[in-house]
Design a protein around this motif. Structure first.
Motif, PDB file in Angstrom:
ATOM      1  N   PHE A 109       0.806  -1.225   0.000  1.00  0.00           N
ATOM      2  CA  PHE A 109       0.000   0.000   0.000  1.00  0.00           C
ATOM      3  C   PHE A 109       0.839   1.275   0.000  1.00  0.00           C
ATOM      4  CE2 PHE A 109      -2.259   3.434   2.182  1.00  0.00           C
ATOM      5  CZ  PHE A 109      -3.327   3.599   1.300  1.00  0.00           C
ATOM      6  N   PRO A 110       1.943   1.372   0.760  1.00  0.00           N
ATOM      7  CA  PRO A 110       2.724   2.622   0.711  1.00  0.00           C
ATOM      8  C   PRO A 110       3.166   2.995  -0.704  1.00  0.00           C
ATOM      9  CG  PRO A 110       3.413   1.289   2.575  1.00  0.00           C
ATOM     10  CD  PRO A 110       2.494   0.426   1.759  1.00  0.00           C
ATOM     11  N   CYS A 111       3.504   2.003  -1.512  1.00  0.00           N
ATOM     12  CA  CYS A 111       3.899   2.269  -2.900  1.00  0.00           C
ATOM     13  C   CYS A 111       2.703   2.769  -3.709  1.00  0.00           C
ATOM     14  CB  CYS A 111       4.463   1.003  -3.536  1.00  0.00           C
ATOM     15  SG  CYS A 111       5.863   0.290  -2.669  1.00  0.00           S
ATOM     16  N   VAL A 112       1.546   2.135  -3.495  1.00  0.00           N
ATOM     17  CA  VAL A 112       0.323   2.543  -4.188  1.00  0.00           C
ATOM     18  C   VAL A 112      -0.056   3.962  -3.791  1.00  0.00           C
ATOM     19  CG1 VAL A 112      -2.165   2.102  -4.396  1.00  0.00           C
ATOM     20  CG2 VAL A 112      -0.552   0.189  -4.439  1.00  0.00           C
ATOM     21  N   LYS A 113       0.011   4.248  -2.500  1.00  0.00           N
ATOM     22  CA  LYS A 113      -0.378   5.571  -1.996  1.00  0.00           C
ATOM     23  C   LYS A 113       0.502   6.669  -2.579  1.00  0.00           C
ATOM     24  CE  LYS A 113       0.563   6.780   2.278  1.00  0.00           C
ATOM     25  NZ  LYS A 113       0.510   6.909   3.765  1.00  0.00           N
ATOM     26  N   ALA A 114       1.790   6.410  -2.689  1.00  0.00           N
ATOM     27  CA  ALA A 114       2.711   7.420  -3.214  1.00  0.00           C
ATOM     28  C   ALA A 114       2.365   7.775  -4.660  1.00  0.00           C
ATOM     29  CB  ALA A 114       4.147   6.914  -3.117  1.00  0.00           C
ATOM     30  N   THR A 115       2.093   6.754  -5.474  1.00  0.00           N
ATOM     31  CA  THR A 115       1.735   7.005  -6.870  1.00  0.00           C
ATOM     32  C   THR A 115       0.390   7.691  -6.971  1.00  0.00           C
ATOM     33  OG1 THR A 115       2.988   5.054  -7.582  1.00  0.00           O
ATOM     34  CG2 THR A 115       1.360   5.926  -9.123  1.00  0.00           C
ATOM     35  N   LEU A 116      -0.578   7.234  -6.175  1.00  0.00           N
ATOM     36  CA  LEU A 116      -1.907   7.836  -6.195  1.00  0.00           C
ATOM     37  C   LEU A 116      -1.851   9.301  -5.774  1.00  0.00           C
ATOM     38  CD1 LEU A 116      -4.983   7.659  -6.462  1.00  0.00           C
ATOM     39  CD2 LEU A 116      -5.057   6.835  -4.106  1.00  0.00           C
ATOM     40  N   GLN A 117      -1.075   9.593  -4.741  1.00  0.00           N
ATOM     41  CA  GLN A 117      -0.969  10.964  -4.271  1.00  0.00           C
ATOM     42  C   GLN A 117      -0.416  11.874  -5.347  1.00  0.00           C
ATOM     43  OE1 GLN A 117      -2.213  11.798  -1.210  1.00  0.00           O
ATOM     44  NE2 GLN A 117      -2.006  13.877  -2.018  1.00  0.00           N
ATOM     45  N   ARG A 118       0.527  11.364  -6.110  1.00  0.00           N
ATOM     46  CA  ARG A 118       1.094  12.154  -7.204  1.00  0.00           C
ATOM     47  C   ARG A 118       0.041  12.457  -8.274  1.00  0.00           C
ATOM     48  NH1 ARG A 118       4.709   8.775  -8.616  1.00  0.00           N
ATOM     49  NH2 ARG A 118       3.990   8.138 -10.683  1.00  0.00           N
ATOM     50  N   LEU A 119      -0.797  11.454  -8.560  1.00  0.00           N
ATOM     51  CA  LEU A 119      -1.858  11.649  -9.557  1.00  0.00           C
ATOM     52  C   LEU A 119      -2.931  12.609  -9.046  1.00  0.00           C
ATOM     53  CD1 LEU A 119      -2.306   7.986 -10.852  1.00  0.00           C
ATOM     54  CD2 LEU A 119      -1.273   9.899 -12.080  1.00  0.00           C
ATOM     55  N   LEU A 120      -3.277  12.480  -7.762  1.00  0.00           N
ATOM     56  CA  LEU A 120      -4.319  13.337  -7.202  1.00  0.00           C
ATOM     57  C   LEU A 120      -3.870  14.791  -7.091  1.00  0.00           C
ATOM     58  CD1 LEU A 120      -5.835  11.053  -4.411  1.00  0.00           C
ATOM     59  CD2 LEU A 120      -6.893  11.719  -6.577  1.00  0.00           C
ATOM     60  N   THR A 121      -2.568  15.018  -7.082  1.00  0.00           N
ATOM     61  CA  THR A 121      -2.066  16.390  -7.052  1.00  0.00           C
ATOM     62  C   THR A 121      -2.469  17.135  -8.315  1.00  0.00           C
ATOM     63  OG1 THR A 121      -0.177  15.755  -5.677  1.00  0.00           O
ATOM     64  CG2 THR A 121       0.012  17.815  -6.903  1.00  0.00           C
ATOM     65  N   SER A 122      -2.450  16.425  -9.444  1.00  0.00           N
ATOM     66  CA  SER A 122      -2.841  17.038 -10.716  1.00  0.00           C
ATOM     67  C   SER A 122      -4.308  16.790 -11.056  1.00  0.00           C
ATOM     68  CB  SER A 122      -1.954  16.512 -11.853  1.00  0.00           C
ATOM     69  OG  SER A 122      -2.046  15.098 -11.941  1.00  0.00           O
ATOM     70  N   GLN A 123      -4.917  15.795 -10.375  1.00  0.00           N
ATOM     71  CA  GLN A 123      -6.334  15.478 -10.599  1.00  0.00           C
ATOM     72  C   GLN A 123      -7.055  15.358  -9.254  1.00  0.00           C
ATOM     73  OE1 GLN A 123      -4.963  12.042 -13.476  1.00  0.00           O
ATOM     74  NE2 GLN A 123      -7.156  12.351 -13.776  1.00  0.00           N
ATOM     75  N   PRO A 124      -7.193  16.447  -8.520  1.00  0.00           N
ATOM     76  CA  PRO A 124      -7.725  16.372  -7.149  1.00  0.00           C
ATOM     77  C   PRO A 124      -9.166  15.914  -7.054  1.00  0.00           C
ATOM     78  CG  PRO A 124      -7.516  18.650  -7.874  1.00  0.00           C
ATOM     79  CD  PRO A 124      -6.831  17.820  -8.899  1.00  0.00           C
ATOM     80  N   THR A 125      -9.937  16.038  -8.134  1.00  0.00           N
ATOM     81  CA  THR A 125     -11.351  15.639  -8.083  1.00  0.00           C
ATOM     82  C   THR A 125     -11.604  14.307  -8.795  1.00  0.00           C
ATOM     83  OG1 THR A 125     -11.864  16.904 -10.100  1.00  0.00           O
ATOM     84  CG2 THR A 125     -12.100  18.033  -7.967  1.00  0.00           C
ATOM     85  N   ALA A 126     -10.544  13.579  -9.100  1.00  0.00           N
ATOM     86  CA  ALA A 126     -10.698  12.327  -9.845  1.00  0.00           C
ATOM     87  C   ALA A 126     -11.433  11.271  -9.032  1.00  0.00           C
ATOM     88  CB  ALA A 126      -9.331  11.786 -10.261  1.00  0.00           C
ATOM     89  N   ALA A 127     -12.255  10.476  -9.709  1.00  0.00           N
ATOM     90  CA  ALA A 127     -12.852   9.297  -9.092  1.00  0.00           C
ATOM     91  C   ALA A 127     -11.785   8.217  -9.043  1.00  0.00           C
ATOM     92  CB  ALA A 127     -14.053   8.818  -9.909  1.00  0.00           C
ATOM     93  N   VAL A 128     -11.702   7.506  -7.922  1.00  0.00           N
ATOM     94  CA  VAL A 128     -10.697   6.455  -7.752  1.00  0.00           C
ATOM     95  C   VAL A 128     -11.420   5.115  -7.722  1.00  0.00           C
ATOM     96  CG1 VAL A 128      -8.872   5.536  -6.280  1.00  0.00           C
ATOM     97  CG2 VAL A 128      -9.177   8.013  -6.497  1.00  0.00           C
ATOM     98  N   LEU A 129     -11.165   4.283  -8.722  1.00  0.00           N
ATOM     99  CA  LEU A 129     -11.776   2.967  -8.835  1.00  0.00           C
ATOM    100  C   LEU A 129     -10.747   1.918  -8.449  1.00  0.00           C
ATOM    101  CD1 LEU A 129     -13.598   4.837 -10.567  1.00  0.00           C
ATOM    102  CD2 LEU A 129     -14.019   2.887 -12.072  1.00  0.00           C
ATOM    103  N   ILE A 130     -11.042   1.140  -7.418  1.00  0.00           N
ATOM    104  CA  ILE A 130     -10.098   0.141  -6.916  1.00  0.00           C
ATOM    105  C   ILE A 130     -10.696  -1.240  -7.123  1.00  0.00           C
ATOM    106  CG2 ILE A 130      -8.665  -0.556  -4.977  1.00  0.00           C
ATOM    107  CD1 ILE A 130      -9.113   2.110  -3.701  1.00  0.00           C
ATOM    108  N   THR A 131      -9.880  -2.175  -7.598  1.00  0.00           N
ATOM    109  CA  THR A 131     -10.397  -3.497  -7.909  1.00  0.00           C
ATOM    110  C   THR A 131      -9.332  -4.567  -7.687  1.00  0.00           C
ATOM    111  OG1 THR A 131     -11.611  -4.759  -9.605  1.00  0.00           O
ATOM    112  CG2 THR A 131      -9.739  -3.437 -10.360  1.00  0.00           C
ATOM    113  N   GLY A 132      -9.733  -5.812  -7.788  1.00  0.00           N
ATOM    114  CA  GLY A 132      -8.807  -6.927  -7.651  1.00  0.00           C
ATOM    115  C   GLY A 132      -9.557  -8.238  -7.588  1.00  0.00           C
ATOM    116  N   HIS A 133      -8.868  -9.301  -7.946  1.00  0.00           N
ATOM    117  CA  HIS A 133      -9.438 -10.649  -7.907  1.00  0.00           C
ATOM    118  C   HIS A 133      -8.751 -11.442  -6.802  1.00  0.00           C
ATOM    119  CE1 HIS A 133      -8.976 -14.974  -9.078  1.00  0.00           C
ATOM    120  NE2 HIS A 133     -10.290 -14.873  -9.111  1.00  0.00           N
TER     121      HIS A 133
END
Length: 276
Positions: free
Chosen positions: A201-225
């Motif tokens: 998760f720390p790796c995921v959070k770091a990348t997501l935070q970078r994306l949300l900086t430029s897309q603060p209102t983005a919908a975040v869809l999380i999935t997995g099998h």
């Protein structure tokens, strides 16, 4: 004795009255005085149901609505299942099983562009070593993160686990059966899932935070099998606990997810977005 019976009948009547309401406004307008106490109805935006004040297991967590003035904001919490979104995320869940060691990111991006008609770009394919996993040649935890090129959407897809066909002793059996406390929600979750979450998760959070900086209102869809579904739920819970994504913007779809935790975890998880 008769007075107690009458009070009980009034309470039951209020409960029956609450159940009949199918919208937030009419639900929250209902209240009845029982001796020195006002008993009101509460609206559950997650389930679109009305229940009596004080009900313990209504499934709304902290999000039950008590006042009619709160109904406008409450509608933002309602996230409906979307079969088209589910179909799309099933493909992302499958994609997470690819190993970028054998398929370079350029090839994976080319496949994504073809599969989704050029609508998504793979931002990062995360791989971390999960040495506790059973199969020695498949001990990697992975997640793929992508963003839409046409909509304000970020995708996070977690890879699932492989079948435990080679369990090397009791210590590995424990990792599948022991429970550990999960702080963001309370309750306990499977040790196996927690180990994966803590390292990935720390790796995921770091990348997501970078994306949300430029897309603060983005919908975040999380999935997995499989265990990827468990990871999707844990990631969603932590993102909400840390207030990195609003409830209205968080969507979690899982496929074949195992039971993640105990009853306390399940009940507390109702404070997070619905999981489909």
């Amino acid at each position: 004795m008769l007075a107690r019976v009458l009070i009980l009948l009034v309470i039951l009547a209020v409960a029956e009255s609450c159940i009949q309401h199918t919208d937030c406004e009419s639900c929250t307008r209902v209240s009845t005085r029982v001796r020195f106490k006002i008993i009101s109805c509460r609206w559950c935006p997650f389930k679109s149901t009305c229940h009596t004040e004080g009900t313990t297991y209504h499934g709304c967590g902290d999000y039950e609505v008590a006042l009619t003035s709160q109904c406008v904001n409450a509608t933002q919490l309602v996230i409906r299942y979307d079969s088209q979104v589910a179909e799309q995320l099933a493909k992302w869940s499958s994609l997470a099983y690819l190993n970028p060691i054998y398929y370079d990111l350029k090839s994976i991006q080319s496949a994504v562009m073809t599969q989704f008609n050029g609508r998504y770009k793979v931002v990062e394919f995360l791989l971390v070593d999960c040495e506790w996993q059973v199969l020695k040649n498949k001990r990697t935890c992975a997640a793929v993160i992508a963003k839409s090129l046409t909509e304000n959407i970020i995708i996070i897809a977690f890879k699932g686990s492989f079948p435990p066909t080679e369990i090397n002793g009791p210590h590995e059996i424990i990792s599948y059966t022991d429970l550990k406390t999960f702080q963001p929600t309370g309750g306990k979750i499977m040790e196996y899932s927690k180990k994966t979450h803590d390292i990935l998760f720390p790796c995921v959070k770091a990348t997501l935070q970078r994306l949300l900086t430029s897309q603060p209102t983005a919908a975040v869809l999380i999935t997995g099998h499989s265990d990827g579904g468990a990871q999707a739920q844990l990631a969603g819970a932590r993102l909400r606990a840390e207030e990195r994504v609003s409830n209205a913007k968080l969507h979690i779809y899982t496929f074949g997810s195992p039971r993640v935790g105990d009853a306390d975890f399940a009940y507390s998880y109702n404070r997070v977005s619905p999981v489909y």
